[in-house]
Write an enzyme that holds these catalytic residues in place. Structure first.
Site, PDB file in Angstrom:
ATOM      1  CG  HIS A  88       0.492  -6.691   5.737  1.00 12.49           C
ATOM      2  ND1 HIS A  88      -0.866  -6.786   5.518  1.00 12.49           N
ATOM      3  CD2 HIS A  88       0.655  -5.621   6.539  1.00 12.49           C
ATOM      4  CE1 HIS A  88      -1.485  -5.813   6.155  1.00 12.49           C
ATOM      5  NE2 HIS A  88      -0.579  -5.093   6.782  1.00 12.49           N
ATOM      6  CG  LEU A 192      -7.479 -12.798  13.857  1.00 15.70           C
ATOM      7  CD1 LEU A 192      -7.695 -14.148  13.195  1.00 15.70           C
ATOM      8  CD2 LEU A 192      -6.139 -12.758  14.569  1.00 15.70           C
ATOM      9  CG  ASP A 193      -5.361  -5.332  10.023  1.00 15.31           C
ATOM     10  OD1 ASP A 193      -6.349  -4.588   9.917  1.00 15.31           O
ATOM     11  OD2 ASP A 193      -4.375  -5.272   9.256  1.00 15.31           O
ATOM     12  CD  GLU A 233     -10.445  -5.092   9.537  1.00 20.77           C
ATOM     13  OE1 GLU A 233     -10.537  -3.914   9.160  1.00 20.77           O
ATOM     14  OE2 GLU A 233      -9.521  -5.838   9.196  1.00 20.77           O
ATOM     15  CE1 TYR A 346     -13.424  -1.966   2.882  1.00 24.53           C
ATOM     16  CE2 TYR A 346     -12.431  -3.029   0.984  1.00 24.53           C
ATOM     17  CZ  TYR A 346     -12.430  -2.746   2.343  1.00 24.53           C
ATOM     18  OH  TYR A 346     -11.414  -3.222   3.139  1.00 24.53           O
TER      19      TYR A 346
END
Length: 491
Positions: A88, A192-193, A233, A346
């Site tokens: 995003h 890589l988020d 990630e 979570y």
């Protein structure tokens, strides 16, 4: 990547300055402590809706921190990792503003993902319920563009973080421009988020699907062509993590933090030992990050109707969360779940030190376990300083994860480094960085239920850690030939 402990930090939250000040800190107070540093988003702006994870311009360093020349300068001293936020970008970005002003006439029309792009024939309730969600609510934002057009935008996280279409030429060009900019500044590793959510497919859960792996493979190949390694990630079911690890350069060991807390809380090493026996070795080991302490990573498979069991029973997992809340004197409860905005379902928001009830010895033994596991250790800046929950920042921002994102001035860093628990952690980090044994082979030794016994051997060099989680008795030693040196914490 160096087989040495790395630091995870925001540029402006450790030492109170920009890139030059951080480089100075790493060269003085933290000299010879870290082999690498993961700089959390330093792109413009660092103070958006999600602490930098919603960049307006992913190819611009926030000028309050410095510029790309300062990044390049830092890479001369230490290996640097940066984030690529693949899923995003900010609704305040120039690209989205152009799209908002011109609609389908904008050159960026294909860059932003809308609901009808994925569901051109519409979507029913059951199909929508299949979509895996990290946060409450549906992954859409109803928007009226500046030109008056109405769109339903795909927004996995917040309404300010508009998902991009990574399969569209505009999306591909955008991500390529980021990789090239990072590479030109000397960055040799990226994280890589939110990549698990990057691919959307009608009728599927839109999380770590086969198509997602294909995208990761393509992105990683492009990164490698520029001399960049890729860290993925993903918070997910532990067996899925093992599958993911086989496909990528590096993954996080997100199961480790809750398993270590479980070991101390329930005075047993059995679940932790089961994980050590099967975990991937191409892992970055962590106890804390800029996010919360994961729960999903050791629980049952939330995406499987069969309910495949986790590494610990559900009742114990629920009890572990309550123990963390109790250890933190209820502070983590104020930052977790529906108690705070910008939350992840979570995770428990709490510093790891407070989650252990500020027990110095248990904290240092946790770090010793982390450093002994195969992989490359990373230490979050708050964890480096055995930080407490920042309730003032939480109260000001209302963002749960800010409880573990304290702003340390340079003077505060200098003061915290004098605390015995921090001083001993730094000594332990240096041992991990310099002991030759950690370049050899790893062995998990047989031991009693409450005991974890791990060893390394590299030629004549050895290292061994034995921890009794019930009594906190421990044995930590390094050896060379016939010489054995015991390492004891001075608290």
């Amino acid at each position: 990547m160096k087989n040495q402990v790395q630091l995870i930090t925001y540029v402006d939250r450790l030492g109170g300055g920009g890139l030059n000040q951080l480089q100075s800190l790493l060269a003085t107070e933290l000299k010879d402590v870290f082999g690498g540093v993961h700089l959390l988003p330093f792109f413009f702006p660092i103070d958006g809706a999600d602490a930098g994870f919603d960049p307006i311009d992913h190819t611009q360093v926030d000028p309050r921190l410095g510029d790309w020349g300062d990044i390049a300068k830092l890479t001369q001293d230490v290996d640097v990792m940066a984030d690529v936020i693949v899923n995003h970008m900010s609704s305040d970005s120039p690209q989205f503003k152009d799209y908002s002003a011109k609609g389908s006439a904008s050159i960026y029309d294909g860059l932003f993902l809308t609901m009808d792009r994925v569901f051109p024939g519409g979507v029913d309730e059951q199909t929508l319920l299949k979509v895996y969600r990290p946060r409450p609510g549906v992954p859409f934002t109803y928007a009226t563009l500046a030109n008056g057009d109405k769109r339903i935008l795909w927004t996995t996280f917040t309404s300010k973080q508009v998902d991009i279409d990574v399969a569209h030429p505009q999306g591909q060009a955008y991500l390529t421009s980021i990789l090239k900019t990072l590479s030109e500044s000397g960055i040799r590793m990226v994280r890589l988020d939110a990549v698990g959510y990057a691919i959307k497919k009608a009728g599927d859960n839109c999380f770590m699907m086969p198509e997602t792996f294909e995208f990761i493979d393509q992105f990683a190949a492009e990164a490698r062509s520029l001399g960049i390694e890729v860290l993925v990630e993903i918070h997910s079911y532990y067996r899925k993590q093992i599958d993911i690890a086989a496909r990528v350069d590096w993954v996080y060991d997100f199961a480790l933090p809750p398993l270590v807390l479980h070991a101390f809380s329930f005075k047993t090493a059995e679940p932790l030992k089961r994980w050590v026996g099967i975990r991937p070795n191409n892992a970055l080991t962590v106890l804390d990050t800029h996010d919360g302490i994961g729960v999903i990573d050791i629980g049952a498979d939330a995406t499987d109707r069969e309910g495949r069991p986790g590494l610990v029973p559900p009742a114990e997992l629920d009890q572990l969360v309550e123990i963390m809340h109790a250890n933190s004197q209820g502070q983590s409860r104020q930052a977790t779940g529906a108690a705070a905005s910008n939350l992840d379902l979570y995770q428990v928001n709490c510093t790891f030190y407070d989650a252990l009830g500020r027990n110095d010895l248990a904290y240092l033994l946790s770090r010793a376990v982390q450093f002994f596991l195969p992989g490359v250790p990373q230490v979050y800046y708050v964890g480096l300083l055995a930080g407490h929950n920042d309730m003032d920042l939480l109260a000001r921002s209302g963002v749960g994860r800010d409880i573990n994102r304290h702003h340390y001035s340079r003077a505060e860093v200098q003061s915290e480094l004098q605390r015995p628990v921090v001083r001993e952690l730094v000594r332990l980090i240096k041992l991990r960085n310099t002991a030759p044994a950690f370049h050899g082979s790893f062995k998990l030794n047989d031991s009693a239920a409450g005991v974890l016994d791990m060893a390394w051997q590299h030629g004549e060099h050895g290292a061994r850690l034995v921890v009794d989680f019930a009594t906190l008795a421990y044995q930590l030693e390094v050896s060379s030939g016939d010489r054995v040196d015991a390492f004891a914490f001075a608290l």
